[in-house]
Motif scaffolding. Structure first.
Motif, PDB file in Angstrom:
ATOM      1  N   VAL A   7       2.435  -6.844 -23.069  1.00  0.00           N
ATOM      2  CA  VAL A   7       2.467  -5.729 -21.106  1.00  0.00           C
ATOM      3  C   VAL A   7       3.270  -5.543 -20.777  1.00  0.00           C
ATOM      4  O   VAL A   7       3.597  -6.725 -19.741  1.00  0.00           O
ATOM      5  CB  VAL A   7       0.567  -5.459 -21.004  1.00  0.00           C
ATOM      6  CG1 VAL A   7       0.467  -4.894 -19.892  1.00  0.00           C
ATOM      7  CG2 VAL A   7      -0.134  -5.483 -22.158  1.00  0.00           C
ATOM      8  N   HIS A   8       3.969  -4.854 -20.428  1.00  0.00           N
ATOM      9  CA  HIS A   8       4.950  -5.118 -19.181  1.00  0.00           C
ATOM     10  C   HIS A   8       4.855  -4.435 -17.702  1.00  0.00           C
ATOM     11  O   HIS A   8       4.547  -2.753 -18.144  1.00  0.00           O
ATOM     12  CB  HIS A   8       6.396  -4.691 -20.050  1.00  0.00           C
ATOM     13  CG  HIS A   8       7.231  -5.106 -20.810  1.00  0.00           C
ATOM     14  ND1 HIS A   8       7.190  -6.750 -21.310  1.00  0.00           N
ATOM     15  CD2 HIS A   8       6.941  -4.535 -21.932  1.00  0.00           C
ATOM     16  CE1 HIS A   8       7.035  -7.179 -22.061  1.00  0.00           C
ATOM     17  NE2 HIS A   8       7.715  -5.845 -22.660  1.00  0.00           N
ATOM     18  N   LEU A   9       4.466  -4.805 -17.037  1.00  0.00           N
ATOM     19  CA  LEU A   9       4.282  -4.625 -15.436  1.00  0.00           C
ATOM     20  C   LEU A   9       5.294  -4.377 -15.157  1.00  0.00           C
ATOM     21  O   LEU A   9       6.118  -5.558 -15.085  1.00  0.00           O
ATOM     22  CB  LEU A   9       3.108  -5.393 -15.446  1.00  0.00           C
ATOM     23  CG  LEU A   9       2.150  -4.876 -13.443  1.00  0.00           C
ATOM     24  CD1 LEU A   9       1.948  -4.526 -13.800  1.00  0.00           C
ATOM     25  CD2 LEU A   9       1.467  -6.226 -13.487  1.00  0.00           C
ATOM     26  N   ALA A  10       5.555  -3.086 -13.675  1.00  0.00           N
ATOM     27  CA  ALA A  10       6.476  -2.963 -13.336  1.00  0.00           C
ATOM     28  C   ALA A  10       6.413  -1.960 -12.011  1.00  0.00           C
ATOM     29  O   ALA A  10       5.721  -2.010 -12.043  1.00  0.00           O
ATOM     30  CB  ALA A  10       7.648  -2.257 -14.359  1.00  0.00           C
ATOM     31  N   VAL A  11       6.547  -2.745 -10.916  1.00  0.00           N
ATOM     32  CA  VAL A  11       6.326  -2.898  -9.579  1.00  0.00           C
ATOM     33  C   VAL A  11       7.289  -2.833  -8.718  1.00  0.00           C
ATOM     34  O   VAL A  11       8.008  -3.751  -8.211  1.00  0.00           O
ATOM     35  CB  VAL A  11       4.838  -3.359  -8.646  1.00  0.00           C
ATOM     36  CG1 VAL A  11       4.792  -1.851  -7.986  1.00  0.00           C
ATOM     37  CG2 VAL A  11       3.859  -3.727 -10.052  1.00  0.00           C
ATOM     38  N   VAL A  12       8.309  -1.844  -8.714  1.00  0.00           N
ATOM     39  CA  VAL A  12       9.543  -1.499  -7.836  1.00  0.00           C
ATOM     40  C   VAL A  12       8.498   0.107  -7.288  1.00  0.00           C
ATOM     41  O   VAL A  12       9.388   1.145  -7.906  1.00  0.00           O
ATOM     42  CB  VAL A  12      10.725  -1.043  -8.728  1.00  0.00           C
ATOM     43  CG1 VAL A  12      11.824  -1.332  -7.258  1.00  0.00           C
ATOM     44  CG2 VAL A  12      11.199  -2.651  -8.884  1.00  0.00           C
ATOM     45  N   ASP A  13       8.289   0.212  -5.870  1.00  0.00           N
ATOM     46  CA  ASP A  13       7.444   1.461  -5.891  1.00  0.00           C
ATOM     47  C   ASP A  13       8.046   2.220  -4.378  1.00  0.00           C
ATOM     48  O   ASP A  13       6.873   1.957  -3.568  1.00  0.00           O
ATOM     49  CB  ASP A  13       5.802   0.709  -6.711  1.00  0.00           C
ATOM     50  CG  ASP A  13       5.400   2.047  -6.317  1.00  0.00           C
ATOM     51  OD1 ASP A  13       5.304   3.335  -6.284  1.00  0.00           O
ATOM     52  OD2 ASP A  13       4.000   1.592  -6.458  1.00  0.00           O
ATOM     53  N   PRO A  14       8.785   2.681  -4.053  1.00  0.00           N
ATOM     54  CA  PRO A  14       9.090   2.653  -2.747  1.00  0.00           C
ATOM     55  C   PRO A  14       8.444   4.304  -2.818  1.00  0.00           C
ATOM     56  O   PRO A  14       7.975   4.265  -1.470  1.00  0.00           O
ATOM     57  CB  PRO A  14      10.284   3.740  -3.433  1.00  0.00           C
ATOM     58  CG  PRO A  14      10.967   3.913  -4.503  1.00  0.00           C
ATOM     59  CD  PRO A  14      10.052   2.700  -4.848  1.00  0.00           C
ATOM     60  N   GLY A  15       7.607   5.022  -3.390  1.00  0.00           N
ATOM     61  CA  GLY A  15       6.842   5.693  -3.310  1.00  0.00           C
ATOM     62  C   GLY A  15       5.553   5.718  -3.092  1.00  0.00           C
ATOM     63  O   GLY A  15       3.946   6.505  -3.294  1.00  0.00           O
ATOM     64  N   VAL A  16       4.735   4.265  -2.765  1.00  0.00           N
ATOM     65  CA  VAL A  16       3.393   3.649  -3.229  1.00  0.00           C
ATOM     66  C   VAL A  16       2.649   4.307  -2.001  1.00  0.00           C
ATOM     67  O   VAL A  16       3.075   5.130  -1.307  1.00  0.00           O
ATOM     68  CB  VAL A  16       3.456   2.255  -2.617  1.00  0.00           C
ATOM     69  CG1 VAL A  16       4.125   1.874  -1.331  1.00  0.00           C
ATOM     70  CG2 VAL A  16       1.712   1.714  -2.705  1.00  0.00           C
ATOM     71  N   GLY A  17       1.457   4.881  -2.579  1.00  0.00           N
ATOM     72  CA  GLY A  17       0.205   5.605  -1.293  1.00  0.00           C
ATOM     73  C   GLY A  17       0.700   6.979  -1.876  1.00  0.00           C
ATOM     74  O   GLY A  17       0.370   8.362  -1.164  1.00  0.00           O
ATOM     75  N   THR A  18       2.107   7.849  -2.164  1.00  0.00           N
ATOM     76  CA  THR A  18       2.317   8.917  -2.220  1.00  0.00           C
ATOM     77  C   THR A  18       1.733   9.462  -3.574  1.00  0.00           C
ATOM     78  O   THR A  18       0.935   8.734  -4.453  1.00  0.00           O
ATOM     79  CB  THR A  18       3.676   9.645  -2.589  1.00  0.00           C
ATOM     80  OG1 THR A  18       4.467   9.008  -3.413  1.00  0.00           O
ATOM     81  CG2 THR A  18       4.668   9.322  -0.673  1.00  0.00           C
ATOM     82  N   THR A  19       1.992  10.961  -3.468  1.00  0.00           N
ATOM     83  CA  THR A  19       1.934  11.530  -4.902  1.00  0.00           C
ATOM     84  C   THR A  19       2.184  10.511  -6.392  1.00  0.00           C
ATOM     85  O   THR A  19       1.661  11.575  -7.719  1.00  0.00           O
ATOM     86  CB  THR A  19       1.426  13.133  -5.252  1.00  0.00           C
ATOM     87  OG1 THR A  19       3.217  12.919  -4.556  1.00  0.00           O
ATOM     88  CG2 THR A  19       0.731  13.225  -3.955  1.00  0.00           C
ATOM     89  N   ARG A  20       3.212  10.051  -6.096  1.00  0.00           N
ATOM     90  CA  ARG A  20       3.076   9.651  -7.468  1.00  0.00           C
ATOM     91  C   ARG A  20       2.671   8.822  -8.422  1.00  0.00           C
ATOM     92  O   ARG A  20       1.633   8.136  -8.219  1.00  0.00           O
ATOM     93  CB  ARG A  20       4.700   8.760  -7.443  1.00  0.00           C
ATOM     94  CG  ARG A  20       4.483   7.525  -6.335  1.00  0.00           C
ATOM     95  CD  ARG A  20       3.996   6.313  -7.782  1.00  0.00           C
ATOM     96  NE  ARG A  20       3.601   5.232  -7.243  1.00  0.00           N
ATOM     97  CZ  ARG A  20       2.339   4.808  -7.197  1.00  0.00           C
ATOM     98  NH1 ARG A  20       1.853   5.842  -7.019  1.00  0.00           N
ATOM     99  NH2 ARG A  20       1.734   3.392  -6.646  1.00  0.00           N
ATOM    100  N   GLU A  21       2.922   9.451  -9.656  1.00  0.00           N
ATOM    101  CA  GLU A  21       1.999   8.773 -10.789  1.00  0.00           C
ATOM    102  C   GLU A  21       1.287   7.348 -11.321  1.00  0.00           C
ATOM    103  O   GLU A  21       2.865   7.063 -11.303  1.00  0.00           O
ATOM    104  CB  GLU A  21       1.565   9.433 -11.487  1.00  0.00           C
ATOM    105  CG  GLU A  21       1.474  10.852 -11.463  1.00  0.00           C
ATOM    106  CD  GLU A  21       2.068  11.979 -12.775  1.00  0.00           C
ATOM    107  OE1 GLU A  21       2.360  11.839 -13.607  1.00  0.00           O
ATOM    108  OE2 GLU A  21       1.657  13.256 -12.539  1.00  0.00           O
ATOM    109  N   PRO A  22       0.699   6.912 -11.508  1.00  0.00           N
ATOM    110  CA  PRO A  22       0.522   5.200 -11.091  1.00  0.00           C
ATOM    111  C   PRO A  22       0.363   5.569 -13.071  1.00  0.00           C
ATOM    112  O   PRO A  22      -0.645   7.119 -13.485  1.00  0.00           O
ATOM    113  CB  PRO A  22      -0.755   4.749 -11.203  1.00  0.00           C
ATOM    114  CG  PRO A  22      -1.648   6.040 -10.413  1.00  0.00           C
ATOM    115  CD  PRO A  22      -0.854   6.558 -10.461  1.00  0.00           C
TER     116      PRO A  22
END
Lengths: 266, 266, 266
Positions: free
Chosen positions: C65-80
């Motif tokens: 499982v490859h977990l990747a978090v580079v997430d400038p849009g955290v908290g917006t509507t971009r989807e997880p």
């Protein structure tokens, strides 16, 4: 027994190359436990890599495999090797990287059996294609099967301290993150010379810095802002300044001479 | 149950010292799983180490052992300790490093039983010779056996925010890699003051920066290049700029005052 | 089968955020093995994160499982999202981070089932509250249970090299720790063009640097201080200088054009 592989490289921690080596090893031998020693060896600095690897001494469990890749000659004729000492295996390029091992080499073989390596071997990434698969397979394959030919190890050496009467001329060999400066003068050498000059005290003189009188027992026996010497956890004479960076504060660095003098009591 | 040891040090990632501690622990307790919290605590910065360690809160499994070594007083009389909280054990020097734990201390003992430590204890590397073996042996040895004497923990503290009528005077306590600035003002304090001044809006004033109106719900509710405030994942008021480094862009840093004012509606 | 989670983030190695994610995962699934790919992605640089993640190719065991978090849009509507390819799962924000996977996407779902996430979901740290628990639960929960809706993946792309007669206009796409410069020109493209111009030799021209004649087989076939080209371990044309940093020495960087010309033999 746990299958431990340590890693020492100059690959840094920004690119995925270290992880790729781990992926290759886990694909071959799923139960490996990794311990990173350092991936911040300056690029192509084989001596620094060798000293860093030498710092682990006998602190790992017997049977650990130490994978090391600082490999400026990748793709040339420098040999890939597997080395056995009393406690450990070492895997990597035969370029001096294995100059300061935990104990004498019992056996060293050139890695030649491509059936035990990656199916395709690139010319630029032997860490992935040769050394990682060899390290992983050492847990199930005798080292002799990797190649019939014994290897003659390349050796780097640190200058030995020179002793003349009551004076030891040594040098700084390593600086750590704290700016502590390790020398090549061992506690043993100090004890020996002291036994020859029993009624003496000891003076230490690094370049451009005033004489230091006596060895401290604790970092904190020296006043803040002063340079002191101590016998460190590797049993080496070490220059330090309490809660500061001795390298930066006193302009000292690996290669600098350190003179120890046993001064007769008057 | 998995045997988890986390590590928080100022040893950096270039020298082999962290790996040496892991080797010592694996030699004692082969089944340990390590999680590095940070090895980039600035040298000897006990407060930063304490805040970093405090950031793990209750996110690790119960029974985890948290080994922390930021130890400017190594070799002096500062005590080596083992601490028990409801969920965890902590091991390291008693110098303030354990000021912000996950929950109240249930018990703390001074490590004194040298039979449970390395055979030889250096004066410069207690991480290797005292703390690592103690951490590893905690999985098989009751903490009472490490020493009979209870320890009184040294405590560092962050300034508490001062509340006066409708104004909170807090300060910046931590800056992370993104340049986000955490304050000592909690969501709870904000809620409490808001309940006292229900018909008010909130203004935040860091030094040298114009007033920020209102708390954002998302980083992206603030325009690019602007400074905003948000209640962050630790329930603290945090200053940020979207996709930028608020610390660098606005010249803000730990120690700076942040004033929050609940302004009555006209 | 070992439960492997790799991590790729822009969180750095100084703050405790990476460790907190690991703590969350171990609390859910105690037997996970972590492999760090990189935490030094420049803050919010989704493209660099995507390229780094793309570098692992198929070198990890199936089921990782490859977990990747580079997430400038955290908290917006971009989807997880959770993505499945033939060999792997990927978990993280749907913002282009998963543009260069090991193989085509077989399925992608939006993470929506909050019963499988942290009890409280912050607006600033979805790595901890959404992605880490989702990654950990993938070892026991079918991906369909995380959400019924399929996701359409955001895609970043690198410019494709342009081929015109005997000329390839490509560009530098990545620079690694050694200062080696990877281009978007593959070995395959080189072979194809060479087959069309069989009696030709190859010239490579980066900006502001003299023409390089021919591809090297080893880093060491090029003289010290010279720039060379090689087909690297990812089968890409790469610019290098032996034992040096080609990026620094020749002022080259990602985005620079590289022209390859097949010059007819006279």
């Amino acid at each position: 027994m746990r299958k431990i592989v340590t890693l020492t490289t100059d690959f840094g921690l920004s690119d995925p190359w270290v992880a790729v080596m781990k992926g290759v090893m886990l694909s071959i031998e799923p139960e490996i436990t990794f311990v990173d020693i350092s991936h911040n060896i300056p690029p192509q600095d084989v001596l620094k890599g060798a000293l860093c690897l030498g710092g682990i001494k006998n602190f790992f469990p017997e049977g650990s495999v130490h994978l090391a890749v600082v490999d400026p000659g990748v793709g040339t004729t420098r040999e890939p090797v597997i080395i056995k000492t009393r406690r450990y295996f070492y895997v990597g390029p035969n370029n001096g990287l294995f100059s300061f091992l935990d104990s004498p080499v019992e056996k060293a073989v050139k890695i030649a059996n491509i059936g035990l390596l990656q199916p395709q071997i690139s010319v630029t990434f032997h860490g992935r294609d040769i050394f990682a698969p060899a390290a992983a397979r050492l847990f199930s394959t005798p080292m002799e099967e990797f190649g019939p030919a014994e290897a003659t190890l390349e050796k780097l050496s640190l200058p030995e301290p020179v002793i003349k009467e009551n004076i030891i001329k040594g040098e700084i060999t390593y600086i750590d993150r704290f700016g502590n400066l390790f020398t090549n003068i061992t506690a043993e050498t100090l004890r020996e010379l002291h036994s020859r000059f029993p009624n003496s005290h000891l003076e230490v003189k690094p370049p451009g810095v005033k004489i230091i009188n006596g060895v401290s027992y604790y970092y904190h026996s020296v006043a803040s802002g002063e340079l002191g010497v101590i016998v460190n956890s590797l049993n080496l004479l070490e220059l330090f300044t309490p809660n500061g960076n001795a390298g930066e504060c006193f302009g000292l660095k690996p290669g600098d001479t350190v003179t120890v003098r046993f001064v007769p009591a008057k």
